[in-house]
Write an enzyme that holds these catalytic residues in place. Structure first.
Site, PDB file in Angstrom:
ATOM      1  N   ARG A  55       0.836  -1.188   0.000  1.00  0.00           N
ATOM      2  CA  ARG A  55       0.000   0.000   0.000  1.00  0.00           C
ATOM      3  C   ARG A  55       0.879   1.250   0.000  1.00  0.00           C
ATOM      4  NH1 ARG A  55      -2.061  -3.638   3.782  1.00  0.00           N
ATOM      5  NH2 ARG A  55      -4.153  -4.417   3.318  1.00  0.00           N
ATOM      6  N   LYS A  88      -1.900  -3.010   7.919  1.00  0.00           N
ATOM      7  CA  LYS A  88      -3.009  -2.515   8.732  1.00  0.00           C
ATOM      8  C   LYS A  88      -3.055  -3.234  10.073  1.00  0.00           C
ATOM      9  CE  LYS A  88      -6.112  -1.046   5.008  1.00  0.00           C
ATOM     10  NZ  LYS A  88      -7.458  -1.214   4.399  1.00  0.00           N
ATOM     11  N   HIS A 143      -2.208   3.614  -6.114  1.00  0.00           N
ATOM     12  CA  HIS A 143      -2.865   2.355  -5.739  1.00  0.00           C
ATOM     13  C   HIS A 143      -3.067   1.438  -6.936  1.00  0.00           C
ATOM     14  CE1 HIS A 143      -4.689   0.172  -2.454  1.00  0.00           C
ATOM     15  NE2 HIS A 143      -5.728  -0.136  -3.207  1.00  0.00           N
ATOM     16  N   ARG A 179      -0.611  -1.242  -7.160  1.00  0.00           N
ATOM     17  CA  ARG A 179      -0.949  -2.393  -6.302  1.00  0.00           C
ATOM     18  C   ARG A 179      -1.935  -3.306  -7.031  1.00  0.00           C
ATOM     19  NH1 ARG A 179      -1.363  -4.217  -0.833  1.00  0.00           N
ATOM     20  NH2 ARG A 179      -3.485  -4.663  -0.129  1.00  0.00           N
ATOM     21  N   HIS A 218      -4.004  -9.102   2.748  1.00  0.00           N
ATOM     22  CA  HIS A 218      -5.449  -9.162   2.946  1.00  0.00           C
ATOM     23  C   HIS A 218      -5.780 -10.186   4.029  1.00  0.00           C
ATOM     24  CE1 HIS A 218      -6.404  -7.609  -1.388  1.00  0.00           C
ATOM     25  NE2 HIS A 218      -6.144  -6.639  -0.543  1.00  0.00           N
ATOM     26  N   TYR A 234      -9.621  -9.630  -7.780  1.00  0.00           N
ATOM     27  CA  TYR A 234      -8.625  -9.541  -8.850  1.00  0.00           C
ATOM     28  C   TYR A 234      -8.765 -10.678  -9.856  1.00  0.00           C
ATOM     29  CZ  TYR A 234      -6.435  -5.984  -5.961  1.00  0.00           C
ATOM     30  OH  TYR A 234      -6.203  -4.850  -5.234  1.00  0.00           O
TER      31      TYR A 234
END
Length: 296
Positions: free
Chosen positions: A149, A173, A242, A245, A268, A277
């Site tokens: 990210r 995250k 982004h 990514r 993720h 994706y």
């Protein structure tokens, strides 16, 4: 807001940071969303601790009148639901006025990646004869090689890079760590960047990417650089950082990478987030089939 509400609001934000491990960006969103509702409740003459379902419905009606996207409204509802759950746990209220609110249906947007040729064109634009150009080249190569990210990229420190092993320790995250291979090409440009700018980096807490003022580079500044190089490469519309990514994930799947491996690389927590994706990759396969099959 009363002093009491101010206090409980600050305690809630601290709870998100210390106990839930939320990122500063997520906490900032919670702050914005809840502050907006607190102002609404004050204007409506309703005490924060006595908000009921009709009040929450009026607030959502107001959001809809401003023509906000479904995604923005869903985020605000989710923020307020969490806030009132916290008030329940603190035994300040008995019922959560947002628990029964139905979230708006979200259309699942399929990311539009760059083609491999476009990525090559973008990565070829920085002038590596200059210090800033070399930094930008290293950033672009690393982001495309790892799929990290933008916030993860700009906050990287030198000690998170292991050039001998060819991996980067990414802080994702919620403070979760993951090891991601960076590839030979990216490692080579990173080494060159470090050789040139290491002394300046060490003066700034060891951050890997810094600006001309020796401060940590911001996400906005990196977006500006990507936009500049996209214009030089003739890529329109200009991709956001982004999109690199998105392109990383899609190109891996186009080359038969396992979906769970891509999930781990992207950081993720839920496989369903990564599965989006696969739709992009399938579209690419359809295009190839249509172009090359005799009855395509």
């Amino acid at each position: 807001m009363s002093v009491e509400v101010d206090l409980i609001f600050d305690q809630f934000l601290s709870y998100l940071k210390l106990e839930k491990g939320f990122s500063s960006n997520s906490i900032s969103s919670y702050r914005t969303d809840i502050t907006q509702f607190l102002q609404f409740s004050k204007q409506s003459g309703v005490d924060v601790y006595h908000v009921d379902t009709p009040v929450s419905n009026r607030f959502i009606k107001q959001l809809n009148s401003k023509r906000l996207s479904s995604k923005s409204i869903a985020r605000k509802i989710s923020s307020l639901r969490q806030f009132y759950m916290y008030l329940q746990r603190q035994q300040l209220i008995s019922d959560n006025p947002f628990s029964a609110v139905v979230l708006p249906k979200l259309s699942r947007s399929v990311p539009k990646p760059m083609s491999e040729q476009q990525v090559d064109m973008l990565l070829a634009q920085p002038d590596v004869r200059s210090v800033l150009g070399l930094r930008d080249k290293a950033m672009l190569e690393l982001m495309y090689a790892t799929g990290m990210r933008v916030s993860e990229l700009v906050n990287l420190k030198v000690n998170q890079i292991n050039l001998n092993q060819g991996v980067v320790r990414v802080l994702g995250k919620g403070g979760k760590e993951r090891l991601v291979p960076m590839g030979e090409e990216s490692a080579e440009w990173l080494q060159r960047h470090i050789n040139v700018s290491l002394s300046v980096m060490q003066k700034n807490s060891g951050h890997l990417f810094i600006n001309q003022k020796a401060s940590v580079m911001t996400r906005q500044a990196f977006w500006y650089r990507v936009k500049k190089y996209a214009a030089l490469a003739g890529i329109t519309p200009a991709p956001s950082p982004h999109v690199l990514r998105h392109s990383f994930a899609t190109h891996l799947l186009n080359h038969s990478a396992d979906l769970r491996v891509v999930q781990m690389l992207l950081g993720h927590s839920d496989l369903s987030t990564t599965q989006i994706y696969t739709f992009v990759a399938k579209e690419k396969l359809k295009q190839i089939h249509a172009s090359h099959h005799p009855r395509g």
